[in-house]
Design a protein around this motif. Structure first.
Motif, mmCIF file in Angstrom:
data_model
loop_
_atom_site.group_PDB
_atom_site.id
_atom_site.type_symbol
_atom_site.label_atom_id
_atom_site.label_comp_id
_atom_site.label_asym_id
_atom_site.label_seq_id
_atom_site.Cartn_x
_atom_site.Cartn_y
_atom_site.Cartn_z
ATOM 1 N N ILE A 85 0.824 -1.214 0.000
ATOM 2 C CA ILE A 85 0.000 0.000 0.000
ATOM 3 C C ILE A 85 0.858 1.264 0.000
ATOM 4 O O ILE A 85 1.969 1.287 0.502
ATOM 5 N N ASN A 86 0.274 2.286 -0.564
ATOM 6 C CA ASN A 86 0.903 3.595 -0.744
ATOM 7 C C ASN A 86 0.982 4.354 0.590
ATOM 8 O O ASN A 86 0.375 3.930 1.579
ATOM 9 N N PRO A 87 1.658 5.500 0.602
ATOM 10 C CA PRO A 87 1.700 6.284 1.840
ATOM 11 C C PRO A 87 0.307 6.713 2.301
ATOM 12 O O PRO A 87 -0.570 6.995 1.488
ATOM 13 N N SER A 125 4.390 3.065 1.272
ATOM 14 C CA SER A 125 5.415 3.711 0.438
ATOM 15 C C SER A 125 5.006 3.673 -1.024
ATOM 16 O O SER A 125 4.369 2.716 -1.473
ATOM 17 N N CYS A 126 5.414 4.717 -1.752
ATOM 18 C CA CYS A 126 5.163 4.765 -3.194
ATOM 19 C C CYS A 126 6.316 4.149 -3.972
ATOM 20 O O CYS A 126 6.347 4.232 -5.197
ATOM 21 N N ALA A 127 7.275 3.556 -3.263
ATOM 22 C CA ALA A 127 8.398 2.904 -3.940
ATOM 23 C C ALA A 127 8.478 1.438 -3.508
ATOM 24 O O ALA A 127 9.450 1.027 -2.867
ATOM 25 N N PRO A 128 7.458 0.637 -3.848
ATOM 26 C CA PRO A 128 7.478 -0.768 -3.421
ATOM 27 C C PRO A 128 8.709 -1.505 -3.931
ATOM 28 O O PRO A 128 9.181 -2.455 -3.304
ATOM 29 N N TYR A 129 9.247 -1.022 -5.057
ATOM 30 C CA TYR A 129 10.436 -1.671 -5.645
ATOM 31 C C TYR A 129 11.672 -1.471 -4.764
ATOM 32 O O TYR A 129 12.696 -2.097 -4.981
ATOM 33 N N GLU A 145 -0.108 3.323 -7.987
ATOM 34 C CA GLU A 145 0.608 4.584 -7.723
ATOM 35 C C GLU A 145 1.313 4.985 -9.018
ATOM 36 O O GLU A 145 2.165 4.249 -9.522
ATOM 37 N N SER A 146 0.973 6.166 -9.537
ATOM 38 C CA SER A 146 1.404 6.497 -10.897
ATOM 39 C C SER A 146 2.922 6.557 -11.051
ATOM 40 O O SER A 146 3.452 6.163 -12.086
ATOM 41 N N SER A 147 3.642 7.031 -10.023
ATOM 42 C CA SER A 147 5.101 7.092 -10.157
ATOM 43 C C SER A 147 5.706 5.685 -10.156
ATOM 44 O O SER A 147 6.655 5.393 -10.879
ATOM 45 N N ALA A 148 5.129 4.807 -9.347
ATOM 46 C CA ALA A 148 5.612 3.425 -9.291
ATOM 47 C C ALA A 148 5.260 2.680 -10.574
ATOM 48 O O ALA A 148 6.048 1.871 -11.077
ATOM 49 N N VAL A 149 4.082 2.972 -11.111
ATOM 50 C CA VAL A 149 3.657 2.383 -12.391
ATOM 51 C C VAL A 149 4.675 2.736 -13.472
ATOM 52 O O VAL A 149 5.154 1.884 -14.225
ATOM 53 N N SER A 150 5.016 4.016 -13.537
ATOM 54 C CA SER A 150 5.945 4.480 -14.562
ATOM 55 C C SER A 150 7.308 3.816 -14.401
ATOM 56 O O SER A 150 7.907 3.357 -15.377
ATOM 57 N N PHE A 151 7.801 3.746 -13.165
ATOM 58 C CA PHE A 151 9.131 3.164 -12.943
ATOM 59 C C PHE A 151 9.131 1.661 -13.259
ATOM 60 O O PHE A 151 10.054 1.151 -13.897
ATOM 61 N N ALA A 152 8.071 0.965 -12.817
ATOM 62 C CA ALA A 152 8.000 -0.484 -13.060
ATOM 63 C C ALA A 152 7.946 -0.773 -14.560
ATOM 64 O O ALA A 152 8.650 -1.647 -15.063
ATOM 65 N N ASN A 153 7.114 -0.025 -15.275
ATOM 66 C CA ASN A 153 6.985 -0.244 -16.725
ATOM 67 C C ASN A 153 8.259 0.138 -17.476
ATOM 68 O O ASN A 153 8.744 -0.607 -18.317
ATOM 69 N N SER A 154 8.753 1.333 -17.168
ATOM 70 C CA SER A 154 9.785 1.938 -18.011
ATOM 71 C C SER A 154 11.181 1.458 -17.643
ATOM 72 O O SER A 154 11.926 1.000 -18.514
ATOM 73 N N GLY A 301 12.289 13.607 -1.379
ATOM 74 C CA GLY A 301 11.862 12.211 -1.289
ATOM 75 C C GLY A 301 10.487 11.982 -1.863
ATOM 76 O O GLY A 301 9.672 11.240 -1.311
ATOM 77 N N CYS A 302 10.220 12.597 -3.002
ATOM 78 C CA CYS A 302 8.994 12.349 -3.767
ATOM 79 C C CYS A 302 9.432 12.032 -5.197
ATOM 80 O O CYS A 302 9.898 12.939 -5.876
ATOM 81 N N PRO A 303 9.331 10.761 -5.627
ATOM 82 C CA PRO A 303 8.918 9.551 -4.925
ATOM 83 C C PRO A 303 9.856 9.230 -3.738
ATOM 84 O O PRO A 303 10.976 9.735 -3.676
ATOM 85 N N HIS A 304 9.360 8.368 -2.840
ATOM 86 C CA HIS A 304 10.101 8.022 -1.628
ATOM 87 C C HIS A 304 11.568 7.714 -1.934
ATOM 88 O O HIS A 304 11.880 6.948 -2.851
#
Ligand code: F3S
Length: 409
Positions: A85-87, A125-129, A145-154, A301-304
Protein backbone atom coordinates in the motif's frame (compact mmCIF):
# COMPACT_ATOMS: atom_id res chain seq x y z
CA UNK A 1 -28.53 3.20 -28.26
CA UNK A 2 -25.94 2.02 -25.70
CA UNK A 3 -22.96 0.28 -27.29
CA UNK A 4 -22.72 -3.47 -26.57
CA UNK A 5 -19.61 -4.41 -24.62
CA UNK A 6 -17.52 -7.35 -25.84
CA UNK A 7 -18.11 -10.58 -23.89
CA UNK A 8 -15.26 -11.46 -21.54
CA UNK A 9 -14.36 -15.13 -21.07
CA UNK A 10 -14.01 -16.05 -17.39
CA UNK A 11 -12.40 -19.26 -16.17
CA UNK A 12 -13.82 -21.58 -13.49
CA UNK A 13 -11.87 -19.83 -10.75
CA UNK A 14 -13.29 -16.43 -11.77
CA UNK A 15 -16.83 -17.83 -11.94
CA UNK A 16 -16.43 -19.41 -8.51
CA UNK A 17 -15.32 -16.07 -7.09
CA UNK A 18 -18.34 -14.39 -8.64
CA UNK A 19 -20.55 -17.04 -7.08
CA UNK A 20 -19.17 -16.19 -3.63
CA UNK A 21 -16.73 -19.09 -3.08
CA UNK A 22 -14.38 -16.75 -1.18
CA UNK A 23 -17.06 -14.58 0.39
CA UNK A 24 -19.02 -11.47 -0.59
CA UNK A 25 -15.98 -9.16 -0.69
CA UNK A 26 -14.14 -11.34 -3.21
CA UNK A 27 -17.33 -11.66 -5.31
CA UNK A 28 -17.60 -7.86 -5.41
CA UNK A 29 -13.88 -7.63 -6.29
CA UNK A 30 -14.36 -10.06 -9.20
CA UNK A 31 -17.32 -8.01 -10.44
CA UNK A 32 -15.09 -4.90 -10.40
CA UNK A 33 -12.23 -6.61 -12.26
CA UNK A 34 -14.55 -8.05 -14.92
CA UNK A 35 -16.50 -4.80 -15.37
CA UNK A 36 -13.33 -2.72 -15.79
CA UNK A 37 -11.93 -5.25 -18.27
CA UNK A 38 -15.12 -5.07 -20.36
CA UNK A 39 -15.10 -1.26 -20.33
CA UNK A 40 -11.52 -1.34 -21.66
CA UNK A 41 -12.46 -3.81 -24.38
CA UNK A 42 -10.12 -6.46 -22.95
CA UNK A 43 -10.51 -9.92 -24.48
CA UNK A 44 -9.20 -11.74 -21.43
CA UNK A 45 -8.03 -11.40 -17.87
CA UNK A 46 -4.44 -12.03 -16.95
CA UNK A 47 -2.86 -13.22 -13.69
CA UNK A 48 -0.84 -10.65 -11.78
CA UNK A 49 2.48 -11.06 -9.96
CA UNK A 50 1.73 -8.29 -7.45
CA UNK A 51 -0.61 -5.39 -6.65
CA UNK A 52 -0.02 -1.98 -5.13
CA UNK A 53 -2.93 0.09 -3.84
CA UNK A 54 -3.00 3.89 -3.65
CA UNK A 55 -5.61 6.28 -2.25
CA UNK A 56 -5.25 5.14 1.36
CA UNK A 57 -4.78 8.47 3.15
CA UNK A 58 -7.48 9.19 5.73
CA UNK A 59 -7.27 12.81 4.58
CA UNK A 60 -8.43 11.81 1.10
CA UNK A 61 -10.84 8.92 1.64
CA UNK A 62 -12.08 9.44 5.22
CA UNK A 63 -14.91 7.32 6.65
CA UNK A 64 -16.63 6.69 3.25
CA UNK A 65 -13.40 5.16 1.90
CA UNK A 66 -12.98 3.12 5.04
CA UNK A 67 -16.54 1.81 4.62
CA UNK A 68 -15.76 0.78 1.01
CA UNK A 69 -12.63 -1.05 2.15
CA UNK A 70 -14.61 -2.93 4.79
CA UNK A 71 -17.18 -3.95 2.16
CA UNK A 72 -14.48 -5.48 -0.01
CA UNK A 73 -12.78 -7.09 2.99
CA UNK A 74 -15.91 -9.10 3.92
CA UNK A 75 -14.91 -12.75 4.06
CA UNK A 76 -11.51 -12.11 2.46
CA UNK A 77 -8.89 -14.25 4.17
CA UNK A 78 -5.72 -13.75 2.23
CA UNK A 79 -4.95 -12.22 -1.13
CA UNK A 80 -4.34 -13.92 -4.45
CA UNK A 81 -1.06 -12.02 -5.04
CA UNK A 82 1.51 -10.19 -2.91
CA UNK A 83 0.21 -6.66 -2.36
CA UNK A 84 1.43 -3.43 -0.82
CA UNK A 85 0.00 0.00 0.00
CA UNK A 86 0.90 3.59 -0.74
CA UNK A 87 1.70 6.28 1.84
CA UNK A 88 -1.06 7.34 4.21
CA UNK A 89 -1.45 10.65 6.01
CA UNK A 90 0.80 10.21 9.08
CA UNK A 91 4.13 8.93 10.29
CA UNK A 92 2.90 6.30 12.76
CA UNK A 93 6.00 6.56 14.94
CA UNK A 94 6.57 10.32 14.92
CA UNK A 95 3.03 11.69 14.72
CA UNK A 96 3.10 13.25 18.19
CA UNK A 97 6.34 15.14 17.48
CA UNK A 98 4.92 16.25 14.14
CA UNK A 99 1.76 17.52 15.83
CA UNK A 100 -0.78 15.26 14.13
CA UNK A 101 -4.36 15.07 15.44
CA UNK A 102 -4.94 11.79 17.40
CA UNK A 103 -8.39 11.39 15.76
CA UNK A 104 -6.76 11.58 12.32
CA UNK A 105 -4.11 9.05 13.37
CA UNK A 106 -6.87 6.73 14.57
CA UNK A 107 -8.68 7.00 11.21
CA UNK A 108 -5.47 6.27 9.33
CA UNK A 109 -4.72 3.33 11.60
CA UNK A 110 -8.16 1.81 10.94
CA UNK A 111 -7.58 2.03 7.17
CA UNK A 112 -4.23 0.27 7.46
CA UNK A 113 -5.69 -2.34 9.81
CA UNK A 114 -8.45 -3.29 7.33
CA UNK A 115 -5.92 -3.65 4.52
CA UNK A 116 -3.48 -5.60 6.70
CA UNK A 117 -6.32 -7.93 7.83
CA UNK A 118 -6.83 -8.86 4.16
CA UNK A 119 -3.13 -9.65 3.72
CA UNK A 120 -1.65 -6.39 2.41
CA UNK A 121 1.91 -5.62 3.47
CA UNK A 122 1.54 -2.11 4.96
CA UNK A 123 4.76 -0.68 3.55
CA UNK A 124 3.05 2.74 3.24
CA UNK A 125 5.41 3.71 0.44
CA UNK A 126 5.16 4.77 -3.19
CA UNK A 127 8.40 2.90 -3.94
CA UNK A 128 7.48 -0.77 -3.42
CA UNK A 129 10.44 -1.67 -5.65
CA UNK A 130 12.70 -0.43 -2.78
CA UNK A 131 10.83 -2.48 -0.19
CA UNK A 132 11.38 -5.99 -1.51
CA UNK A 133 8.73 -5.85 -4.25
CA UNK A 134 10.79 -5.09 -7.35
CA UNK A 135 9.10 -6.84 -10.30
CA UNK A 136 10.96 -8.85 -12.93
CA UNK A 137 10.91 -7.81 -16.56
CA UNK A 138 7.72 -8.95 -18.31
CA UNK A 139 5.74 -9.60 -15.11
CA UNK A 140 2.16 -8.32 -15.15
CA UNK A 141 1.21 -6.18 -12.16
CA UNK A 142 -1.79 -4.22 -10.93
CA UNK A 143 -0.16 -1.13 -9.44
CA UNK A 144 -2.05 2.05 -8.72
CA UNK A 145 0.61 4.58 -7.72
CA UNK A 146 1.40 6.50 -10.90
CA UNK A 147 5.10 7.09 -10.16
CA UNK A 148 5.61 3.42 -9.29
CA UNK A 149 3.66 2.38 -12.39
CA UNK A 150 5.94 4.48 -14.56
CA UNK A 151 9.13 3.16 -12.94
CA UNK A 152 8.00 -0.48 -13.06
CA UNK A 153 6.98 -0.24 -16.73
CA UNK A 154 9.78 1.94 -18.01
CA UNK A 155 12.90 1.25 -15.95
CA UNK A 156 12.16 -2.35 -14.95
CA UNK A 157 10.25 -3.59 -18.00
CA UNK A 158 7.31 -4.93 -15.98
CA UNK A 159 3.75 -4.47 -17.28
CA UNK A 160 1.13 -2.56 -15.36
CA UNK A 161 -1.63 -0.28 -16.37
CA UNK A 162 -2.18 2.76 -14.21
CA UNK A 163 -4.84 1.11 -12.10
CA UNK A 164 -7.23 3.07 -9.91
CA UNK A 165 -7.00 2.39 -6.17
CA UNK A 166 -10.19 0.24 -6.03
CA UNK A 167 -9.14 -1.61 -9.21
CA UNK A 168 -5.76 -2.53 -7.73
CA UNK A 169 -7.50 -3.62 -4.54
CA UNK A 170 -9.87 -5.85 -6.49
CA UNK A 171 -6.92 -7.25 -8.48
CA UNK A 172 -5.05 -8.08 -5.26
CA UNK A 173 -8.07 -10.03 -3.99
CA UNK A 174 -8.78 -11.88 -7.25
CA UNK A 175 -5.23 -12.13 -8.62
CA UNK A 176 -6.39 -10.89 -12.04
CA UNK A 177 -6.45 -7.75 -14.13
CA UNK A 178 -7.41 -6.81 -17.68
CA UNK A 179 -5.08 -7.70 -20.55
CA UNK A 180 -5.19 -4.21 -22.00
CA UNK A 181 -3.14 -1.05 -22.56
CA UNK A 182 0.55 -1.33 -21.70
CA UNK A 183 0.07 -4.93 -20.53
CA UNK A 184 -0.03 -5.80 -24.25
CA UNK A 185 2.86 -5.42 -26.71
CA UNK A 186 0.78 -3.06 -28.85
CA UNK A 187 0.35 -0.65 -25.95
CA UNK A 188 4.10 -0.35 -25.40
CA UNK A 189 5.06 1.11 -28.76
CA UNK A 190 6.33 4.70 -28.79
CA UNK A 191 3.79 7.34 -29.77
CA UNK A 192 6.07 10.39 -29.55
CA UNK A 193 9.81 10.87 -30.16
CA UNK A 194 11.54 13.38 -27.89
CA UNK A 195 15.01 14.75 -28.59
CA UNK A 196 16.41 16.23 -25.40
CA UNK A 197 18.93 18.93 -26.21
CA UNK A 198 18.68 20.71 -22.85
CA UNK A 199 21.27 19.60 -20.28
CA UNK A 200 19.77 17.29 -17.63
CA UNK A 201 22.07 17.76 -14.63
CA UNK A 202 19.83 16.70 -11.74
CA UNK A 203 16.75 14.63 -10.98
CA UNK A 204 14.82 17.91 -10.67
CA UNK A 205 15.86 18.74 -14.25
CA UNK A 206 14.47 15.36 -15.32
CA UNK A 207 11.24 16.25 -13.50
CA UNK A 208 11.09 19.60 -15.30
CA UNK A 209 11.60 17.76 -18.60
CA UNK A 210 8.69 15.49 -17.66
CA UNK A 211 6.48 18.48 -16.93
CA UNK A 212 7.11 19.73 -20.47
CA UNK A 213 6.71 16.39 -22.24
CA UNK A 214 3.84 14.94 -20.16
CA UNK A 215 1.07 17.12 -21.59
CA UNK A 216 2.43 16.63 -25.12
CA UNK A 217 2.49 12.84 -24.73
CA UNK A 218 -1.04 12.88 -23.25
CA UNK A 219 -1.26 9.28 -22.05
CA UNK A 220 0.93 7.96 -24.87
CA UNK A 221 4.41 6.46 -24.81
CA UNK A 222 7.25 8.96 -25.27
CA UNK A 223 10.60 7.72 -26.50
CA UNK A 224 13.51 9.92 -25.37
CA UNK A 225 16.90 10.44 -26.85
CA UNK A 226 19.32 12.41 -24.70
CA UNK A 227 21.74 12.17 -21.81
CA UNK A 228 20.83 11.54 -18.18
CA UNK A 229 23.08 12.79 -15.36
CA UNK A 230 25.88 10.23 -14.90
CA UNK A 231 25.53 8.30 -11.65
CA UNK A 232 21.98 9.60 -11.14
CA UNK A 233 20.21 7.74 -13.93
CA UNK A 234 17.81 5.89 -11.63
CA UNK A 235 16.77 9.03 -9.72
CA UNK A 236 16.36 10.87 -13.02
CA UNK A 237 14.16 8.10 -14.47
CA UNK A 238 12.01 8.13 -11.34
CA UNK A 239 11.64 11.91 -11.42
CA UNK A 240 10.93 11.97 -15.16
CA UNK A 241 8.30 9.24 -14.92
CA UNK A 242 6.61 10.66 -11.80
CA UNK A 243 6.41 14.07 -13.43
CA UNK A 244 4.92 12.80 -16.71
CA UNK A 245 2.44 10.66 -14.80
CA UNK A 246 1.27 13.76 -12.93
CA UNK A 247 1.19 16.12 -15.88
CA UNK A 248 0.14 13.80 -18.71
CA UNK A 249 -1.06 10.43 -17.35
CA UNK A 250 1.97 8.76 -18.92
CA UNK A 251 2.33 5.15 -17.66
CA UNK A 252 5.33 4.13 -19.78
CA UNK A 253 8.26 5.79 -21.50
CA UNK A 254 11.47 4.62 -23.11
CA UNK A 255 14.89 6.26 -22.88
CA UNK A 256 17.37 5.38 -25.59
CA UNK A 257 20.35 3.47 -24.22
CA UNK A 258 18.93 3.37 -20.69
CA UNK A 259 15.55 1.62 -20.35
CA UNK A 260 15.19 -2.07 -21.28
CA UNK A 261 12.68 -1.73 -24.13
CA UNK A 262 14.04 1.45 -25.71
CA UNK A 263 14.63 1.20 -29.43
CA UNK A 264 17.58 2.44 -31.33
CA UNK A 265 16.68 5.73 -33.07
CA UNK A 266 16.88 3.93 -36.42
CA UNK A 267 14.21 1.44 -35.36
CA UNK A 268 11.68 4.17 -34.56
CA UNK A 269 8.82 4.72 -36.96
CA UNK A 270 10.02 7.67 -39.07
CA UNK A 271 6.47 9.06 -39.24
CA UNK A 272 6.29 9.36 -35.44
CA UNK A 273 5.53 12.86 -34.12
CA UNK A 274 8.78 14.38 -32.85
CA UNK A 275 9.53 17.23 -30.47
CA UNK A 276 12.78 18.85 -29.37
CA UNK A 277 13.26 20.10 -25.80
CA UNK A 278 16.14 22.56 -25.64
CA UNK A 279 15.11 24.59 -22.60
CA UNK A 280 13.74 23.42 -19.22
CA UNK A 281 12.50 26.82 -17.99
CA UNK A 282 8.84 26.01 -18.73
CA UNK A 283 9.14 22.81 -16.68
CA UNK A 284 10.21 24.83 -13.62
CA UNK A 285 7.42 27.38 -14.07
CA UNK A 286 4.43 25.12 -13.39
CA UNK A 287 0.98 26.66 -12.84
CA UNK A 288 0.44 27.92 -9.31
CA UNK A 289 4.10 27.96 -8.29
CA UNK A 290 5.77 30.90 -6.55
CA UNK A 291 9.19 32.00 -7.72
CA UNK A 292 10.42 33.37 -4.42
CA UNK A 293 9.27 33.82 -0.82
CA UNK A 294 9.41 32.51 2.77
CA UNK A 295 9.36 28.72 3.24
CA UNK A 296 8.40 26.75 6.35
CA UNK A 297 8.91 23.22 5.03
CA UNK A 298 11.32 21.71 2.51
CA UNK A 299 10.25 18.28 1.28
CA UNK A 300 12.59 15.85 -0.47
CA UNK A 301 11.86 12.21 -1.29
CA UNK A 302 8.99 12.35 -3.77
CA UNK A 303 8.92 9.55 -4.93
CA UNK A 304 10.10 8.02 -1.63
CA UNK A 305 13.89 8.25 -1.40
CA UNK A 306 16.24 5.34 -1.92
CA UNK A 307 19.01 4.51 0.55
CA UNK A 308 21.56 5.99 -1.87
CA UNK A 309 19.68 9.29 -2.08
CA UNK A 310 19.40 9.49 1.71
CA UNK A 311 23.14 8.85 2.00
CA UNK A 312 23.89 11.61 -0.52
CA UNK A 313 21.64 14.08 1.27
CA UNK A 314 23.16 13.18 4.66
CA UNK A 315 26.63 13.86 3.24
CA UNK A 316 25.48 17.14 1.68
CA UNK A 317 24.12 18.30 5.04
CA UNK A 318 27.42 17.91 6.92
CA UNK A 319 28.23 21.13 8.79
CA UNK A 320 24.99 22.84 7.75
CA UNK A 321 21.98 23.91 9.81
CA UNK A 322 18.42 24.07 8.50
CA UNK A 323 16.20 26.90 9.74
CA UNK A 324 12.93 25.64 8.28
CA UNK A 325 11.60 22.10 8.68
CA UNK A 326 13.23 19.59 6.34
CA UNK A 327 11.45 16.32 5.57
CA UNK A 328 13.13 13.48 3.77
CA UNK A 329 10.36 11.04 2.90
CA UNK A 330 10.92 7.33 2.53
CA UNK A 331 9.57 3.93 3.52
CA UNK A 332 10.02 2.53 7.01
CA UNK A 333 12.23 -0.29 5.69
CA UNK A 334 14.60 2.08 3.85
CA UNK A 335 14.61 4.40 6.89
CA UNK A 336 15.75 1.52 9.12
CA UNK A 337 18.68 0.88 6.81
CA UNK A 338 19.44 4.61 6.71
CA UNK A 339 19.51 4.70 10.52
CA UNK A 340 21.87 1.72 10.61
CA UNK A 341 24.21 3.61 8.26
CA UNK A 342 24.14 6.71 10.48
CA UNK A 343 22.37 8.81 7.84
CA UNK A 344 19.37 9.55 10.07
CA UNK A 345 21.63 10.97 12.79
CA UNK A 346 23.49 13.15 10.26
CA UNK A 347 20.20 14.50 8.92
CA UNK A 348 18.85 15.23 12.41
CA UNK A 349 22.12 16.98 13.33
CA UNK A 350 21.47 19.45 10.52
CA UNK A 351 17.89 20.01 11.71
CA UNK A 352 16.13 17.71 9.24
CA UNK A 353 14.23 14.48 9.74
CA UNK A 354 13.41 11.27 7.93
CA UNK A 355 9.62 10.97 7.66
CA UNK A 356 7.98 7.60 6.95
CA UNK A 357 4.54 6.19 6.08
CA UNK A 358 3.34 9.42 4.49
CA UNK A 359 3.82 11.86 1.64
CA UNK A 360 3.83 15.60 1.22
CA UNK A 361 0.75 15.57 -1.01
CA UNK A 362 -1.53 13.51 1.26
CA UNK A 363 -0.39 14.52 4.77
CA UNK A 364 -2.62 17.09 6.53
CA UNK A 365 -0.07 19.91 6.01
CA UNK A 366 -2.25 22.78 7.12
CA UNK A 367 -3.18 21.02 10.37
CA UNK A 368 0.55 20.42 10.94
CA UNK A 369 1.11 24.16 10.60
CA UNK A 370 2.82 24.31 7.18
CA UNK A 371 1.87 26.95 4.64
CA UNK A 372 4.83 27.29 2.25
CA UNK A 373 6.65 24.26 0.85
CA UNK A 374 9.72 23.91 -1.35
CA UNK A 375 10.35 20.65 -3.18
CA UNK A 376 12.74 19.17 -5.73
CA UNK A 377 9.95 16.99 -7.15
CA UNK A 378 8.04 18.11 -10.24
CA UNK A 379 5.25 15.70 -9.27
CA UNK A 380 4.85 17.27 -5.83
CA UNK A 381 5.13 20.75 -7.38
CA UNK A 382 2.32 19.83 -9.78
CA UNK A 383 -0.05 18.71 -7.04
CA UNK A 384 0.78 20.84 -3.97
CA UNK A 385 -0.87 24.13 -5.07
CA UNK A 386 -4.22 22.50 -5.84
CA UNK A 387 -4.24 19.58 -3.36
CA UNK A 388 -2.75 21.28 -0.32
CA UNK A 389 -3.34 24.97 -1.07
CA UNK A 390 0.15 25.86 0.16
CA UNK A 391 2.60 28.28 -1.42
CA UNK A 392 4.82 26.00 -3.50
CA UNK A 393 8.38 26.38 -4.79
CA UNK A 394 10.18 23.99 -7.14
CA UNK A 395 13.94 23.79 -7.56
CA UNK A 396 16.75 21.27 -7.52
CA UNK A 397 17.88 19.62 -4.29
CA UNK A 398 20.64 22.11 -3.51
CA UNK A 399 18.34 25.07 -4.16
CA UNK A 400 15.82 23.52 -1.77
CA UNK A 401 18.44 22.88 0.92
CA UNK A 402 19.64 26.47 0.67
CA UNK A 403 16.03 27.56 1.04
CA UNK A 404 15.77 25.41 4.19
CA UNK A 405 18.91 27.08 5.59
CA UNK A 406 17.45 30.55 5.10
CA UNK A 407 13.73 29.75 5.43
CA UNK A 408 13.45 31.55 2.15
CA UNK A 409 13.33 30.27 -1.42
FE1 F3S B 1 5.10 9.33 -3.51
FE2 F3S B 1 3.53 11.16 -2.59
FE3 F3S B 1 5.33 11.77 -4.33
S1 F3S B 1 2.96 9.11 -3.10
S2 F3S B 1 5.46 9.98 -5.62
S3 F3S B 1 5.73 11.03 -2.24
S4 F3S B 1 3.28 12.58 -4.31
Amino acid sequence: MAEELEPLPLDDEDEALLAGARGPGAARAMEIVAALARVQGAKRLVRIASAHVSGVSYRNIGEPGLHFLKTLAQGVEGLAAPATINPGGVDFEAWRELGADPAFVDGQRRIVDVLASMGFDPILSCAPYHCGYAPARGEVLAWAESSAVSFANSALGARTQREGGPAALAAAITGKTAAAGVVLDAGRRPTLAVDVEAAIRTAADAGALGAIVGPRAAGGVPHFRGVLPPGQETEALRALGASMAASGSVALFHFDGVTPEAMDALELDPTLARIVVDDLAAGYALPGLKRSGPVDLVALGCPHASLDEIGEIAATLAGRRMKSALWLMTSRSVAKRAEAEGFGEAIRKAGGRIVCDTCIVVAPLEALGFHAVATDSAKAATYLPSHQHVETFFGNRETCLRAAERSFF
